[in-house]
Design a protein around this motif. Structure first.
Motif, PDB file in Angstrom:
ATOM      1  N   GLY A 128       0.809  -1.211   0.000  1.00  0.00           N
ATOM      2  CA  GLY A 128       0.000   0.000   0.000  1.00  0.00           C
ATOM      3  C   GLY A 128       0.842   1.261   0.000  1.00  0.00           C
ATOM      4  N   GLU A 129       1.906   1.277   0.786  1.00  0.00           N
ATOM      5  CA  GLU A 129       2.759   2.470   0.858  1.00  0.00           C
ATOM      6  C   GLU A 129       3.541   2.677  -0.442  1.00  0.00           C
ATOM      7  OE1 GLU A 129       2.565   4.760   2.841  1.00  0.00           O
ATOM      8  OE2 GLU A 129       1.544   3.912   4.567  1.00  0.00           O
ATOM      9  N   LEU A 130       4.030   1.601  -1.030  1.00  0.00           N
ATOM     10  CA  LEU A 130       4.762   1.740  -2.297  1.00  0.00           C
ATOM     11  C   LEU A 130       3.851   2.253  -3.398  1.00  0.00           C
ATOM     12  CD1 LEU A 130       6.982  -1.480  -2.312  1.00  0.00           C
ATOM     13  CD2 LEU A 130       7.729   0.881  -1.969  1.00  0.00           C
ATOM     14  N   LYS A 131       2.633   1.765  -3.420  1.00  0.00           N
ATOM     15  CA  LYS A 131       1.682   2.216  -4.434  1.00  0.00           C
ATOM     16  C   LYS A 131       1.369   3.695  -4.257  1.00  0.00           C
ATOM     17  CE  LYS A 131      -2.481   0.620  -6.789  1.00  0.00           C
ATOM     18  NZ  LYS A 131      -3.647  -0.295  -6.752  1.00  0.00           N
ATOM     19  N   THR A 132       1.204   4.121  -3.001  1.00  0.00           N
ATOM     20  CA  THR A 132       0.947   5.532  -2.723  1.00  0.00           C
ATOM     21  C   THR A 132       2.123   6.397  -3.141  1.00  0.00           C
ATOM     22  OG1 THR A 132      -0.538   5.037  -0.874  1.00  0.00           O
ATOM     23  CG2 THR A 132       0.489   7.210  -0.895  1.00  0.00           C
ATOM     24  N   MET A 133       3.342   6.013  -2.735  1.00  0.00           N
ATOM     25  CA  MET A 133       4.522   6.813  -3.046  1.00  0.00           C
ATOM     26  C   MET A 133       4.750   6.898  -4.550  1.00  0.00           C
ATOM     27  SD  MET A 133       5.913   8.104  -0.348  1.00  0.00           S
ATOM     28  CE  MET A 133       7.508   8.514  -1.029  1.00  0.00           C
ATOM     29  N   LEU A 134       4.607   5.778  -5.249  1.00  0.00           N
ATOM     30  CA  LEU A 134       4.882   5.769  -6.683  1.00  0.00           C
ATOM     31  C   LEU A 134       3.883   6.638  -7.441  1.00  0.00           C
ATOM     32  CD1 LEU A 134       6.579   4.539  -8.996  1.00  0.00           C
ATOM     33  CD2 LEU A 134       4.849   2.740  -9.155  1.00  0.00           C
ATOM     34  N   ALA A 135       2.588   6.404  -7.206  1.00  0.00           N
ATOM     35  CA  ALA A 135       1.567   7.153  -7.934  1.00  0.00           C
ATOM     36  C   ALA A 135       1.629   8.639  -7.601  1.00  0.00           C
ATOM     37  CB  ALA A 135       0.182   6.586  -7.619  1.00  0.00           C
ATOM     38  N   ALA A 136       1.744   8.963  -6.300  1.00  0.00           N
ATOM     39  CA  ALA A 136       1.755  10.371  -5.903  1.00  0.00           C
ATOM     40  C   ALA A 136       2.967  11.095  -6.465  1.00  0.00           C
ATOM     41  CB  ALA A 136       1.736  10.478  -4.382  1.00  0.00           C
TER      42      ALA A 136
END
Length: 548
Positions: A337-345
């Motif tokens: 979840g955190e990697l997805k947030t960091m990458l997309a943002a």
């Protein structure tokens, strides 16, 4: 007498034979019908019991909800706003096609604090910096409103952006060391490598002098930087075709999410699944899921630890997290979840922001000349950019901040007020309301930015910054829930701009806008140029001498 002959007993009167009552013989069909009737009665009784139990439970909740709404209305009675209609509230006061103008009209009519009702939901817009600071620093308003952020959770992941309470605090404490200032400085060489590829990709445009839209090249640079600095993904995992696919999908992401956000009936997933935009929404989600899972499977073993040690000084965000004590406590799902947030943002915001920087430069030649001069003075002719150099580019820093003031990447964000909060303006935010905060409106408040439509990087000279409240400038939010990627974004932007502007002068589209205030913007999840960022380039020789 014993000798007498006994008479036989008299016969009993005749009684009819006793017959058992006959039970009528039932047919199979009548048996089935009787069984169905019994089952129907039992089911009806069960449903009636359930409905009665639900009513017993729901009635007090409905009463409490009604009392809460009435209390909100009473507390918020002094907050200005347009008249409300029964049931729909102020839905008709907001134009979906001209959302930005609707809010500009509200600010001009009702000031820096106003309220809107959307049915039984109360939203209060807070614009003045002192009120904004009170909201962002208060634990009463530390929660993100689930009703708003759940729409982007499938795309951006269940990370810091949407988490609340103790879960958010734990994740933030675990991740923050991996985005420390020293770590971001270690990312700078990776970002510079991306910037030099952007310089090479721009060379044919400079040679031809053609007008072109720089958005796609900025998108590729932002995505490359995110994959190298956040995931340390190799070229095998992230080739040109995949990059191109990501760019194409990102182009539609913001519009699809905004399309859904302003249509409350589509907040239900099952109803949105019937809309024609759902397919695009699903494609983006599946693409991001595949990217993150591929990298995690490549980088992590079955025990959740990194499968390799990257070169010293070149660790990516994922490597820092996996090596940290807090990161090792993440479950695989939490890390995902955190990697997805960091990458997309990181790449969605960086590509939009970098594009608007180039567009502003093209119509501000005097500002561009000062940046060119600073680059020549600080970096000289041919010396490559080094770690820490961007910290000494003070005018470039002021330029980036003025662009973010004028065109904040996130035009608005929200909080949920959990208990009454008294604001410096004298009004009280009632418990249960949604608080809407708009950097776009706050950054154009003439109280803190005289002549807000005038573009002036010197608004960010140290003395001018010290004279304003801290929340007068909040491109990355503020307070305990500020964006932890703000320093990353600033380093990326200044690195890309410094490398490109050392080689090129940015010129305007002859048919494009001639003033910053004339740039047409579109409000989605991010704030980006409606017509793209069309520019021309001319090569520069060392120390600013024209190359031709």
């Amino acid at each position: 007498m014993s000798g007498d002959k006994q008479e036989p007993p008299a016969p009993l009167p005749h009684l009819p034979a006793v017959r058992e009552t006959e039970t009528p013989q039932e047919t199979p069909s009548s048996l089935r019908q009787s069984s169905r009737c019994r089952r129907s009665c039992e089911m009806a009784w069960s449903w009636a019991s359930l409905l009665a139990a639900a009513a017993v439970v729901a009635l007090p909740l409905l009463v409490q909800w009604y009392q809460d709404v009435r209390r909100m209305a009473k507390v918020a009675a002094s907050i200005p706003g347009p008249p409300t209609l029964p049931v729909v509230g102020n839905f008709l006061n907001i134009s979906r096609s001209r959302l930005q103008r609707s809010f500009q009209r509200m600010v001009s009519q009702y000031g820096t604090l106003f309220r809107l009702w959307f049915g039984p939901l109360l939203a209060v817009w807070v614009v003045d910096a002192e009120d904004v600071e009170a909201v962002l620093s208060s634990p009463a308003c530390a929660h993100k409103p689930r009703i708003m952020y759940r729409l982007i959770e499938p795309i951006l992941g269940r990370g810091l952006l949407v988490l609340n309470g103790a879960e958010h605090r734990r994740h933030r404490k675990s991740i923050l060391p991996s985005l420390h200032r020293e770590v971001i400085q270690q990312f700078q060489p990776l970002m510079q490598g991306v910037a030099m590829e952007l310089v090479d990709n721009l060379r044919p445009k400079a040679d031809s002098g053609e007008v072109f839209d720089v958005v796609q090249l900025c998108s590729v640079a932002a995505i490359d930087s995110a994959f190298r600095t956040i995931l340390n993904a190799s070229g095998e995992l992230f080739g040109p075709e995949l990059r191109r696919e990501v760019v194409e999908h990102v182009d539609t992401l913001s519009s699809v999410l905004m399309y859904r956000a302003v249509r409350p009936w589509y907040h239900w997933d099952w109803l949105f699944s019937w809309d024609s935009h759902y397919a695009a929404y699903q494609r983006v989600n599946e693409l991001y899921d595949g990217l993150i899972l591929d990298v995690m499977n490549h980088k992590m073993g079955g025990d959740g630890k990194s499968t390799g040690t990257p070169p010293r000084g070149r660790k990516a965000f994922l490597d820092h997290v996996l090596a940290s004590e807090g990161g090792r406590q993440f479950t695989r799902e939490e890390l995902y979840g955190e990697l997805k947030t960091m990458l997309a943002a990181s790449f969605v915001t960086s590509m939009d922001s970098l594009s608007i920087h180039f567009l502003v430069l093209s119509i501000m030649p005097d500002v561009q000349d000062r940046i060119h001069q600073e680059l020549d003075d600080v970096l000289g002719a041919d010396r490559p950019l080094e770690e820490g150099d961007v910290e000494h580019l003070e005018y470039l820093d002021r330029f980036v901040k003025e662009v973010m003031r004028y065109f904040p990447t996130f035009p608005a964000f929200g909080r949920r007020c959990l208990r009454d909060l008294r604001l410096p303006s004298g009004h009280t935010l009632p418990a249960g309301c949604f608080v809407a905060l708009s950097p776009l409106a706050s950054h154009h408040n003439p109280k803190y930015y005289p002549e807000p439509a005038r573009f002036d990087p010197d608004r960010f000279l140290p003395a001018a910054v010290a004279a304003r409240p801290a929340s007068a400038f909040m491109p990355f939010s503020a307070g305990p829930r500020n964006c932890i990627g703000g320093r990353y974004a600033m380093t990326f932007l200044k690195t890309q701009l410094a490398c490109v502007l050392r080689r090129y002068a940015v010129l305007p589209d002859p048919d494009g806008p001639r003033d910053v205030s004339r740039i047409r913007m579109k409000m989605g999840v991010t704030y980006y140029p409606r017509d793209g960022a069309r520019i021309r380039l001319r090569a520069r020789a060392p120390h600013g001498a024209s190359a031709g």
